[in-house]
Design an enzyme around this catalytic site. Structure first.
Site, PDB file in Angstrom:
ATOM      1  N   ARG A 188      45.789 -31.459   4.677  1.00  0.00           N
ATOM      2  CA  ARG A 188      45.084 -30.282   5.198  1.00  0.00           C
ATOM      3  C   ARG A 188      44.419 -30.677   6.506  1.00  0.00           C
ATOM      4  O   ARG A 188      43.597 -31.598   6.543  1.00  0.00           O
ATOM      5  CB  ARG A 188      44.033 -29.774   4.203  1.00  0.00           C
ATOM      6  N   GLU A 225      39.088 -32.832  11.212  1.00  0.00           N
ATOM      7  CA  GLU A 225      39.693 -34.037  10.618  1.00  0.00           C
ATOM      8  C   GLU A 225      41.024 -33.649   9.994  1.00  0.00           C
ATOM      9  O   GLU A 225      41.325 -32.466   9.805  1.00  0.00           O
ATOM     10  CB  GLU A 225      38.771 -34.660   9.560  1.00  0.00           C
ATOM     11  N   ASN A 229      43.043 -34.363   6.579  1.00  0.00           N
ATOM     12  CA  ASN A 229      42.908 -34.927   5.232  1.00  0.00           C
ATOM     13  C   ASN A 229      44.276 -35.309   4.679  1.00  0.00           C
ATOM     14  O   ASN A 229      45.180 -34.475   4.620  1.00  0.00           O
ATOM     15  CB  ASN A 229      42.271 -33.900   4.289  1.00  0.00           C
ATOM     16  N   SER A 285      41.645 -30.405  -1.169  1.00  0.00           N
ATOM     17  CA  SER A 285      41.344 -29.524  -2.307  1.00  0.00           C
ATOM     18  C   SER A 285      41.277 -28.058  -1.890  1.00  0.00           C
ATOM     19  O   SER A 285      41.436 -27.724  -0.722  1.00  0.00           O
ATOM     20  CB  SER A 285      40.034 -29.958  -2.954  1.00  0.00           C
ATOM     21  N   LYS A 332      38.971 -41.514   9.807  1.00  0.00           N
ATOM     22  CA  LYS A 332      38.392 -40.995  11.046  1.00  0.00           C
ATOM     23  C   LYS A 332      38.607 -41.956  12.210  1.00  0.00           C
ATOM     24  O   LYS A 332      38.780 -41.545  13.349  1.00  0.00           O
ATOM     25  CB  LYS A 332      36.924 -40.663  10.804  1.00  0.00           C
ATOM     26  N   LYS A 345      30.252 -40.203  12.826  1.00  0.00           N
ATOM     27  CA  LYS A 345      30.943 -40.197  11.527  1.00  0.00           C
ATOM     28  C   LYS A 345      31.285 -41.594  11.039  1.00  0.00           C
ATOM     29  O   LYS A 345      31.939 -42.355  11.751  1.00  0.00           O
ATOM     30  CB  LYS A 345      32.253 -39.414  11.653  1.00  0.00           C
ATOM     31  N   GLU A 378      34.949 -39.877   3.193  1.00  0.00           N
ATOM     32  CA  GLU A 378      35.492 -38.552   2.903  1.00  0.00           C
ATOM     33  C   GLU A 378      34.597 -37.873   1.878  1.00  0.00           C
ATOM     34  O   GLU A 378      33.919 -38.547   1.110  1.00  0.00           O
ATOM     35  CB  GLU A 378      36.897 -38.682   2.288  1.00  0.00           C
ATOM     36  N   GLY A 379      34.646 -36.553   1.846  1.00  0.00           N
ATOM     37  CA  GLY A 379      34.020 -35.835   0.733  1.00  0.00           C
ATOM     38  C   GLY A 379      32.750 -35.087   1.093  1.00  0.00           C
ATOM     39  O   GLY A 379      32.149 -34.452   0.239  1.00  0.00           O
ATOM     40  N   ARG A 417      36.529 -22.004   5.013  1.00  0.00           N
ATOM     41  CA  ARG A 417      35.224 -22.235   4.402  1.00  0.00           C
ATOM     42  C   ARG A 417      34.163 -21.750   5.375  1.00  0.00           C
ATOM     43  O   ARG A 417      34.244 -22.032   6.571  1.00  0.00           O
ATOM     44  CB  ARG A 417      35.022 -23.730   4.120  1.00  0.00           C
TER      45      ARG A 417
HETATM   46  P1  ADP Z   1      34.445 -35.109   5.398  1.00  0.00           P
HETATM   47  O1  ADP Z   1      35.512 -36.112   5.232  1.00  0.00           O
HETATM   48  O2  ADP Z   1      33.149 -35.523   4.808  1.00  0.00           O
HETATM   49  O3  ADP Z   1      34.887 -33.737   4.971  1.00  0.00           O
HETATM   50  P2  ADP Z   1      34.343 -34.008   8.092  1.00  0.00           P
HETATM   51  O4  ADP Z   1      34.795 -34.684   9.311  1.00  0.00           O
HETATM   52  O5  ADP Z   1      35.204 -32.883   7.617  1.00  0.00           O
HETATM   53  O6  ADP Z   1      34.136 -35.097   6.948  1.00  0.00           O
HETATM   54  O7  ADP Z   1      32.863 -33.481   8.304  1.00  0.00           O
HETATM   55  C1  ADP Z   1      32.158 -32.742   7.327  1.00  0.00           C
HETATM   56  C2  ADP Z   1      31.665 -31.414   7.910  1.00  0.00           C
HETATM   57  O8  ADP Z   1      30.836 -31.660   9.055  1.00  0.00           O
HETATM   58  C3  ADP Z   1      32.762 -30.497   8.407  1.00  0.00           C
HETATM   59  O9  ADP Z   1      33.287 -29.709   7.354  1.00  0.00           O
HETATM   60  C4  ADP Z   1      32.048 -29.685   9.463  1.00  0.00           C
HETATM   61  O10 ADP Z   1      31.319 -28.618   8.868  1.00  0.00           O
HETATM   62  C5  ADP Z   1      31.054 -30.663  10.051  1.00  0.00           C
HETATM   63  N1  ADP Z   1      31.642 -31.317  11.240  1.00  0.00           N
HETATM   64  C6  ADP Z   1      32.395 -32.426  11.264  1.00  0.00           C
HETATM   65  N2  ADP Z   1      32.786 -32.741  12.517  1.00  0.00           N
HETATM   66  C7  ADP Z   1      32.261 -31.800  13.316  1.00  0.00           C
HETATM   67  C8  ADP Z   1      32.290 -31.562  14.731  1.00  0.00           C
HETATM   68  N3  ADP Z   1      32.933 -32.383  15.561  1.00  0.00           N
HETATM   69  N4  ADP Z   1      31.623 -30.493  15.205  1.00  0.00           N
HETATM   70  C9  ADP Z   1      30.945 -29.656  14.392  1.00  0.00           C
HETATM   71  N5  ADP Z   1      30.872 -29.820  13.048  1.00  0.00           N
HETATM   72  C10 ADP Z   1      31.523 -30.885  12.505  1.00  0.00           C
HETATM   73 MG    MG Z   2      36.126 -32.419   5.866  1.00  0.00          MG
END
Ligand code: ADP
Ligand code: MG
Length: 526
Positions: free
Chosen positions: A172, A188, A190, A195, A355, A418, A422-423, A501
């Protein structure tokens, strides 16, 4: 009382481009929405007005529909005799969220390219080791995955040479619409335990039901969402390539103990049974360690206590250190990796979705090593946000990286920091981001710095636990991709549906399971 929606960023509104709409178009009885199409750097987006009083009855119908159709999560309320069987509707948004059709369809079209990218990166283990090595020094989880990759290399090579390598990807790719650039920028990609695919298909159906009730919502603007078919079909294609038709066997879904989102997973199990007569066994890594047997001499077949061979290991766990509380879970991961079953994902696929790899692919020329066609690579780059390594060597030698770090210290609100996790709930923002960058040091090799994506604010009715509230919201789009390869034979590579979401605009994180966001669906505007 009519609750008027506060329009953010009014300066962007180009009133000269708003088409004339008759007042009659907007008065729809139960709930009043007002869509104000406007141009935002060629992006049409909606704003809406909600009649707060009358939303209640629609919410009630939506919650009942969700319960009737399996759009549910486990309640885990200890007052029930068996909390696992008590359910409640999934957190949801009453109305779909507007997205520009062109950008959405482009994100769908590039998904097979992202699938292919993961496959190419995962195949280059020297690249994975070289790129993740510095991060692994400070991130023991990544380090452990790399060790598992190395420890299983010989078994995997033997399987490949015997023509028995079967690769299964259920990915995803997550995006946010970036208001300043008008582009979907990738949050990102996945590659493990992606899920909500199945609940998201049900979310589309709920919004289609809403559209049937509310004439101002056009069903044709809700794109098809085939996850309920595509995900089981991909798993079944991998099982057949492994030999399910000839030798039988089962799918093992690797799960976390006490999973609250089991109903989303159970939809896949039901699809596997109803569409393919493939049975699924749910096991934790601990269960696998205790009961599964690997026949190393006999070609890597894993059998369960029942004597059944495993065709596919499909992971909905294993992405976070807490999934490996002891050596037994790592032993199970190694056993799976050596087996002749298809693994979704392999350790290499999991590492390709980290990442750090996302950041490294964004460096000039790196993506292009894996995506040979120039136009394809340029197309993927359209989705890349600004990403920077925080390895002290890169900060010292690359002026671009040093400038980004300095800028992030002075304007932390424009960035996200970051770790390799994950999660949800792991990223750093604001003051925490600034302090971590200022402290510096080698341990930052295990972090990446990312441009903060700035999605347009919407107005949504969010429904949780049967109660609704109206909020200013931000949305994140995910596109699912499925991929199956048997040796050099590509069996499947396609876009397989989507997820939206939506979270309140004051929340940094966006996970539904983590309690930050609700399920939603896209409403495409031309
Ligand atoms: P995870 O693996 O924990 O899902 P993500 O990279 O998806 O990590 O980050 C978690 C959440 O943080 C995302 O669903 C989003 O809401 C927010 N987020 C992550 N990266 C960004 C970004 N570059 N700009 C704005 N919001 C972000
Ligand atoms: Mg995410």
């Amino acid at each position: 009382m009519r609750r008027h929606v506060v329009l953010g960023r009014e300066a962007q509104l180009r009133t000269d481009k708003i088409p004339n709409c008759s007042a009659g178009m907007w008065s729809q009885g139960l709930l009043k929405f007002r869509y104000k199409p406007y141009l935002l750097r060629q992006q049409a987006v909606h704003r809406m007005e909600i009649d707060g009083k009358s939303a209640g009855s629609l919410v009630e119908d939506a919650v009942v529909w969700a319960n009737q159709h399996g759009l549910v999560v486990a309640l885990k309320d200890s007052r029930f005799i068996n909390p696992d069987f008590a359910v409640i509707h999934a957190p949801l948004s009453l109305m779909p969220v507007p997205y520009p059709r062109g950008r959405f369809e482009l994100a769908q079209q590039v998904m097979p390219l992202f699938n292919g990218l993961v496959d190419a990166v995962a195949a280059d283990e020297a690249y994975l080791e070289g790129t993740l090595g510095p991060a692994a020094l400070y991130d023991t989880f990544t380090g452990r995955l790399l060790k598992t990759l190395q420890a299983t290399r010989a078994a995997r090579a033997a399987l490949r040479e015997a023509g028995r390598e079967v690769v299964l990807g259920v990915h995803r790719s997550d995006y946010m619409l970036d208001e300043p650039s008008g582009k979907f920028l990738q949050v990102e990609l996945n590659t493990i335990a992606s899920s909500f695919g199945c609940l998201s298909a049900l979310m589309t159906r709920l919004h289609l039901y809403m559209a049937s009730r509310l004439p101002f919502l056009e069903p044709s603007r809700l794109p098809a969402n085939p996850t309920l078919e595509h995900i089981p079909d991909a798993i079944a294609a991998a099982a057949n390539a492994v030999g399910f038709r000839e030798e039988g066997g089962v799918v093992v879904m690797v799960v976390q103990p006490g999973e609250r989102n089991a109903y989303d997973q159970q939809w896949i199990q039901l699809g596997l049974w109803e569409r393919h007569r493939l049975r699924t066994v749910r096991m934790t890594l601990g269960d696998i360690a205790a009961t599964a047997k690997l026949d190393e001499a006999g070609g890597g077949t894993v059998t369960l206590q029942t004597g059944e061979p495993v065709c596919v290991f499909y992971f909905r766990a294993g992405y976070t250190p807490t999934d490996y509380p002891s050596e037994a879970e790592w032993a199970a991961r190694k056993l799976i990796e050596q087996s002749n079953a298809a693994k979704c994902p392999t350790v290499a696929y999991q590492l390709a979705g980290t990442k750090k790899i996302q950041q490294d692919l964004a460096r000039p020329g790196v993506l292009e090593k894996f995506i040979r066609d120039d136009r394809d690579a340029a197309l993927l780059r359209e989705f890349f946000a600004g990403l920077w390594s925080l390895d002290p060597k890169d900060v010292a030698t690359d002026p671009g990286v040093a400038a980004a770090v300095a800028d992030a210290i002075s304007r932390p609100e424009a960035y996200v920091l970051k770790p390799q996790r994950e999660g949800g709930g792991n990223n750093l923002y604001g003051e925490e981001l600034r302090d971590t960058l200022k402290a510096g040091g080698e341990r930052l090799s295990a972090y990446i710095l990312m441009q903060r994506i700035l999605p347009p604010a919407n107005r949504s009715v969010l429904v949780r636990n049967g109660q609704w509230s109206e909020s200013e919201t931000l949305s994140e789009l995910g596109i699912y991709g499925t991929f199956v390869r048997h040796g050099n034979n590509l069996l499947l590579n396609e876009q397989s549906g989507h997820l939206v979401r939506t979270k309140t605009s004051t929340s940094n994180e966006g996970g539904v399971a983590a309690g930050f966001a609700v399920l939603d669906s896209p409403y495409l505007l031309d």
